[in-house]
Each structure stands twice: as C-alpha cells, then as structure tokens.
Design a protein around this motif. Structure first.
Motif, mmCIF file in Angstrom:
data_model
loop_
_atom_site.group_PDB
_atom_site.id
_atom_site.type_symbol
_atom_site.label_atom_id
_atom_site.label_comp_id
_atom_site.label_asym_id
_atom_site.label_seq_id
_atom_site.Cartn_x
_atom_site.Cartn_y
_atom_site.Cartn_z
ATOM 1 N N VAL A 331 -15.308 14.845 16.871
ATOM 2 C CA VAL A 331 -16.726 14.940 16.543
ATOM 3 C C VAL A 331 -17.315 16.119 17.309
ATOM 4 C CG1 VAL A 331 -18.937 13.726 16.483
ATOM 5 C CG2 VAL A 331 -16.788 12.434 16.280
ATOM 6 N N THR A 332 -18.223 16.829 16.681
ATOM 7 C CA THR A 332 -18.820 18.005 17.309
ATOM 8 C C THR A 332 -20.318 17.810 17.457
ATOM 9 O OG1 THR A 332 -17.149 19.420 16.274
ATOM 10 C CG2 THR A 332 -19.101 20.504 17.168
ATOM 11 N N ALA A 333 -20.846 18.199 18.620
ATOM 12 C CA ALA A 333 -22.282 18.129 18.864
ATOM 13 C C ALA A 333 -22.962 19.379 18.338
ATOM 14 C CB ALA A 333 -22.549 17.960 20.356
ATOM 15 N N ALA A 334 -24.280 19.395 18.416
ATOM 16 C CA ALA A 334 -25.063 20.464 17.809
ATOM 17 C C ALA A 334 -24.758 21.841 18.371
ATOM 18 C CB ALA A 334 -26.551 20.154 17.961
ATOM 19 N N ASN A 335 -24.278 21.917 19.618
ATOM 20 C CA ASN A 335 -23.977 23.228 20.206
ATOM 21 C C ASN A 335 -22.481 23.525 20.183
ATOM 22 O OD1 ASN A 335 -23.069 21.433 22.132
ATOM 23 N ND2 ASN A 335 -23.697 22.709 23.854
ATOM 24 N N ASN A 336 -21.793 22.868 19.251
ATOM 25 C CA ASN A 336 -20.342 23.040 19.071
ATOM 26 C C ASN A 336 -19.528 22.414 20.199
ATOM 27 O OD1 ASN A 336 -20.574 24.490 16.606
ATOM 28 N ND2 ASN A 336 -21.054 26.354 17.762
ATOM 29 N N GLU A 337 -20.145 21.579 21.014
ATOM 30 C CA GLU A 337 -19.423 20.878 22.071
ATOM 31 C C GLU A 337 -18.484 19.837 21.456
ATOM 32 O OE1 GLU A 337 -18.529 21.105 25.783
ATOM 33 O OE2 GLU A 337 -20.582 21.753 25.406
ATOM 34 N N ASN A 338 -17.269 19.801 21.939
ATOM 35 C CA ASN A 338 -16.277 18.845 21.457
ATOM 36 C C ASN A 338 -16.514 17.498 22.118
ATOM 37 O OD1 ASN A 338 -13.906 17.342 20.995
ATOM 38 N ND2 ASN A 338 -12.701 19.206 20.745
ATOM 39 N N LEU A 339 -16.686 16.453 21.311
ATOM 40 C CA LEU A 339 -16.966 15.115 21.844
ATOM 41 C C LEU A 339 -15.741 14.206 21.789
ATOM 42 C CD1 LEU A 339 -20.493 14.480 20.257
ATOM 43 C CD2 LEU A 339 -19.916 15.503 22.465
ATOM 44 N N SER A 340 -14.568 14.788 21.869
ATOM 45 C CA SER A 340 -13.353 13.976 21.787
ATOM 46 C C SER A 340 -13.164 13.097 23.014
ATOM 47 C CB SER A 340 -12.127 14.867 21.604
ATOM 48 O OG SER A 340 -11.995 15.770 22.693
ATOM 49 N N LYS A 341 -13.846 13.447 24.125
ATOM 50 C CA LYS A 341 -13.791 12.619 25.327
ATOM 51 C C LYS A 341 -15.099 11.844 25.489
ATOM 52 C CE LYS A 341 -10.630 15.695 27.837
ATOM 53 N NZ LYS A 341 -10.432 16.511 29.076
ATOM 54 N N PRO A 342 -15.077 10.724 26.207
ATOM 55 C CA PRO A 342 -16.298 9.942 26.392
ATOM 56 C C PRO A 342 -17.415 10.743 27.061
ATOM 57 C CG PRO A 342 -14.374 8.655 27.023
ATOM 58 C CD PRO A 342 -13.889 10.055 26.807
ATOM 59 N N VAL A 343 -18.629 10.483 26.636
ATOM 60 C CA VAL A 343 -19.807 11.124 27.199
ATOM 61 C C VAL A 343 -20.381 10.218 28.285
ATOM 62 C CG1 VAL A 343 -22.124 12.007 26.722
ATOM 63 C CG2 VAL A 343 -20.307 12.266 25.019
ATOM 64 N N ILE A 344 -20.632 10.768 29.460
ATOM 65 C CA ILE A 344 -21.145 9.998 30.591
ATOM 66 C C ILE A 344 -22.662 9.946 30.547
ATOM 67 C CG2 ILE A 344 -21.248 9.850 33.118
ATOM 68 C CD1 ILE A 344 -18.574 11.287 33.209
ATOM 69 N N ARG A 345 -23.223 8.807 30.890
ATOM 70 C CA ARG A 345 -24.674 8.660 30.919
ATOM 71 C C ARG A 345 -25.278 9.698 31.866
ATOM 72 N NH1 ARG A 345 -28.701 4.470 30.310
ATOM 73 N NH2 ARG A 345 -30.437 4.799 31.759
ATOM 74 N N PRO A 346 -26.320 10.413 31.437
ATOM 75 C CA PRO A 346 -26.918 11.434 32.305
ATOM 76 C C PRO A 346 -27.562 10.826 33.533
ATOM 77 C CG PRO A 346 -28.274 11.083 30.369
ATOM 78 C CD PRO A 346 -27.012 10.315 30.142
ATOM 79 N N THR A 347 -27.443 11.508 34.644
ATOM 80 C CA THR A 347 -28.059 11.054 35.883
ATOM 81 C C THR A 347 -29.570 11.156 35.805
ATOM 82 O OG1 THR A 347 -26.152 11.804 37.137
ATOM 83 C CG2 THR A 347 -28.179 11.461 38.373
ATOM 84 N N ASN A 348 -30.067 12.291 35.338
ATOM 85 C CA ASN A 348 -31.500 12.559 35.331
ATOM 86 C C ASN A 348 -32.016 12.639 33.899
ATOM 87 O OD1 ASN A 348 -31.677 12.889 38.262
ATOM 88 N ND2 ASN A 348 -30.451 14.720 37.911
ATOM 89 N N ILE A 349 -33.063 11.902 33.624
ATOM 90 C CA ILE A 349 -33.636 11.825 32.284
ATOM 91 C C ILE A 349 -34.976 12.550 32.266
ATOM 92 C CG2 ILE A 349 -34.291 10.260 30.416
ATOM 93 C CD1 ILE A 349 -32.646 8.088 31.804
ATOM 94 N N ASN A 350 -35.178 13.367 31.256
ATOM 95 C CA ASN A 350 -36.429 14.114 31.085
ATOM 96 C C ASN A 350 -36.760 14.978 32.289
ATOM 97 O OD1 ASN A 350 -36.733 12.698 28.635
ATOM 98 N ND2 ASN A 350 -37.964 11.094 29.595
ATOM 99 N N PRO A 351 -35.908 15.955 32.637
ATOM 100 C CA PRO A 351 -36.210 16.824 33.777
ATOM 101 C C PRO A 351 -37.476 17.634 33.520
ATOM 102 C CG PRO A 351 -34.340 17.657 32.523
ATOM 103 C CD PRO A 351 -34.624 16.298 31.989
ATOM 104 N N VAL A 352 -38.323 17.731 34.537
ATOM 105 C CA VAL A 352 -39.587 18.444 34.417
ATOM 106 C C VAL A 352 -39.372 19.920 34.706
ATOM 107 C CG1 VAL A 352 -41.913 18.695 35.398
ATOM 108 C CG2 VAL A 352 -40.942 16.423 35.048
ATOM 109 N N LYS A 353 -39.966 20.770 33.876
ATOM 110 C CA LYS A 353 -39.893 22.206 34.115
ATOM 111 C C LYS A 353 -40.625 22.563 35.399
ATOM 112 C CE LYS A 353 -39.724 23.782 29.299
ATOM 113 N NZ LYS A 353 -40.452 24.541 28.261
ATOM 114 N N MET A 354 -40.040 23.442 36.189
ATOM 115 C CA MET A 354 -40.666 23.861 37.431
ATOM 116 C C MET A 354 -40.976 25.355 37.377
ATOM 117 S SD MET A 354 -40.854 21.034 38.998
ATOM 118 C CE MET A 354 -41.320 21.563 40.626
#
Length: 354
Positions: A331-354
């Motif tokens: 399976v391929t993500a929108a930026n052509n990233e290969n998703l053949s391996k499990p995706v890990i839950r992100p540590t930080n959600i909705n990072p604020v622009k600084m």
C-alpha cells in the motif's frame, strides 16, 4: 467507578453535547497556526505516548521538549496541540501549567484555542510510578472555572496527563484535600480519572447510555489559517464485544462526524473493512480494507492514514497499525511512502507552528 457515578458522568457529557451543537467557525487573525498532519508513514513512526523528552525545531533541542496539551477550541471541542516547552524536570506539571488561561502558552495558541485552567491557578503534580497515578493539587483559583466547562476541564486535565507513559490515572486535590466531586457543577470524582471517561462525548443514533460501548475516533477540523488538525470524539455506540471494538471504531470513522458538529470526515464514506486483527502480543492491529479506501491515484490519503492509526491505537492500546488493501501490504501513502511495514502511533498530535 460505581455504575451510578458513571451514569452521572455520562449525563454531564450529554449536556456538553447539547451545549456544543451550535458551532461557530474560526475567525481570521494573526495567531499561530497548526501544522498540517504529517504525510506518509515515516513522519508518523516516531513513537507512542509522549515521553516528555522529544524536541523539535525551531527551538534548540538542548533547551526544549515537546508536549501535547488539550485545549478548548472555538467550537467547544477539546483538542490536542503539541507545543515546545522549556526543558526542565517536572514535565507533567509543566504541561498542566500550559493549560492555564493567560499562562505561558497564551502566545503560542492558534486563534480560538483556550486553556481551561482559570487564570492564576497554581499546581503541583506527584506521580506514583508503580500505580501510574498522577495526583494534582490545585490552588484555590482552580475553583473559578465556568460550570459549563467542568466536563471539558476534566477531559483536558486527564488527556494531557495520561499522554505521558508514566500516567494512566489522575487524582485531583484542592488545597491539599482529595476532591470527591468537582467544586462548581459537582461532577462526581468517585475514582481516579482515566481516558475511559472519554472526550468530546456524544451518543450515536439509536444507542442507549446504559447499553453502550465507547469508541474514540479522530475527525478533522480547520484552524484560522486553513490548516487541518485532528479532534478526538468518544461516541457511545450499541454495546460491542471487546474483540470487536477496533472494527467498530473504524466503522464509526467511516460514518463520519455528526452533521451538526462542524467537524469533517477523513475517510471516504464508501470505504469498507474486510478484517481487523490484533496480534498475539497485542502490539499491532492489522486492518484490511477494500480498495475503496484509496484515492483516485490509488494511494491512501495522509489524513485517512493518520485518522485510522490514531483511532485504532486509541481503542486497543496497541502501538502500531498494519494497513492492508484486499489482503496485500503493498500500500502506498499520498507521498509515495511504502506502508508495507506497520505504522507507529505518532507521539505528538497537531504540532503548533512556531
């Protein structure tokens, strides 16, 4: 918590649902915005619950760390924002200090976001690592919050602190005394607070509070600068067996948000799930979709990918999600990233622009 106490909690949540049904939209101004969700798997594969040691540009890694704090937005939802804070000991207490209205986070927040701890609130946090219990002692200023924000305040405190790997439960105190109920609207505190209480709660059509199961799913909202960010919603659905909760969560994600809430769906409404399976060590959930989950370019969108990962891991405690389409891991993500391996839950959600 006893059933009577739980029912009173759910009743309070029902009131919140009514209060937030008339939603406003963001107003344009020059406040900080929210970074759009990361695209692809690589950006997402950066760990589980926040450990309080992550860093991010532009602040020096030697001087800062990133934490996720839960704020109220203009629509009345409690939503996570990941912000950079000065690196020092006592990161859990520091995270809550950034929840104080008018406090150190004020200039960092996007338009419409508000800290729910009243101005001037002081606090201490002690963590029992064996029990994974955080005890928070507030000063008298804590009791000055608005009654209609009581449930939201409890959610913001609980979800901020339980974002740390060392905390599963939260006990509240006021001036050194354990709170058995909240001081304003009297929400019962019969037991330590956990994420099982839910966030931004709503009742699914046809479901009954006393015969329901909570599932937390992540929908999309947009800030004043047009950046999308995720909002968790706990939806009470018809009673569901524990081994079917992950599948039920994805089904609710596909159904999308309530039309009256102003949130946006992130997964195509015609998407279909073939199977959901939890690994024997309970660390990975495999979700097999039909190809209807894919966009016209035959790739899975970044928003859909992250919403699935956040929703599945939130409801199972697993840290990774293996995406499949018609039984195939290619399976391929929108930026052509290969998703053949499990995706890990992100540590930080909705990072604020600084």
């Amino acid at each position: 918590m006893a059933m009577k106490g739980r029912m009173r909690w759910l009743a309070a949540a029902a009131i919140i649902v009514v209060l937030t049904s008339g939603c406003s939209t963001f107003k344009d101004n020059t406040s900080q915005g929210i970074d759009p969700p990361p695209i692809g798997a690589e950006e997402m594969m950066n760990g589980g619950k926040q450990a309080g040691t992550e860093t991010s540009a532009p602040v020096s890694a030697a001087e800062s760390q990133q934490v996720t704090v839960y704020y109220k937005n203009e629509k009345g939802f409690i939503a996570p924002l990941s912000i950079n804070v000065p690196k020092k000991e006592g990161i859990a207490a520091q995270a809550l200090e950034y929840l104080v209205d008018g406090g150190p986070a004020q200039s960092m927040l996007p338009a419409g976001f508000t800290g729910l701890l009243p101005k001037g609130t002081k606090l201490t946090v002690n963590i029992n690592s064996e029990q994974k219990l955080a005890t928070v002692d507030f000063s008298k200023e804590f009791a000055a919050y608005k009654a209609e924000d009581e449930r939201r305040l409890l959610e913001a405190i609980t979800w901020t602190l339980t974002g740390f790997t060392t905390v599963d439960k939260v006990q509240l105190r006021l001036n050194g005394k354990d709170l058995k109920e909240m001081p304003v609207a009297k929400t019962p505190l019969d037991a330590p607070l956990t994420r099982a209480k839910g966030i931004n709660m709503e009742l699914a059509p046809g479901a009954e509070i006393g015969q329901s199961t909570p599932v937390t799913v992540y929908f999309s909202n947009t800030d004043a600068d047009g950046n999308r960010y995720f909002v968790p919603v706990t939806r009470m659905i018809n009673r569901t067996e524990q081994d079917q909760v992950a599948k039920a969560a994805i089904d609710q994600l596909i159904k999308g948000p309530s039309s009256s809430k102003g949130l946006s769906k992130v997964v195509a409404p015609n998407a279909e799930v073939l199977a959901v399976k939890l690994s024997e060590d309970k660390s990975t959930v495999t979700v097999d979709f039909t190809d209807k989950i894919l966009e016209q370019d035959k790739k899975i969108s970044a928003d859909a990918l992250q919403a699935v990962v956040l929703s599945v891991t939130e409801n199972t405690g697993a840290s990774k999600v293996q995406i499949m389409v018609n039984g195939d891991v290619k399976v391929t993500a929108a930026n052509n990233e290969n998703l053949s391996k499990p995706v890990i839950r992100p540590t930080n959600i909705n990072p604020v622009k600084m």
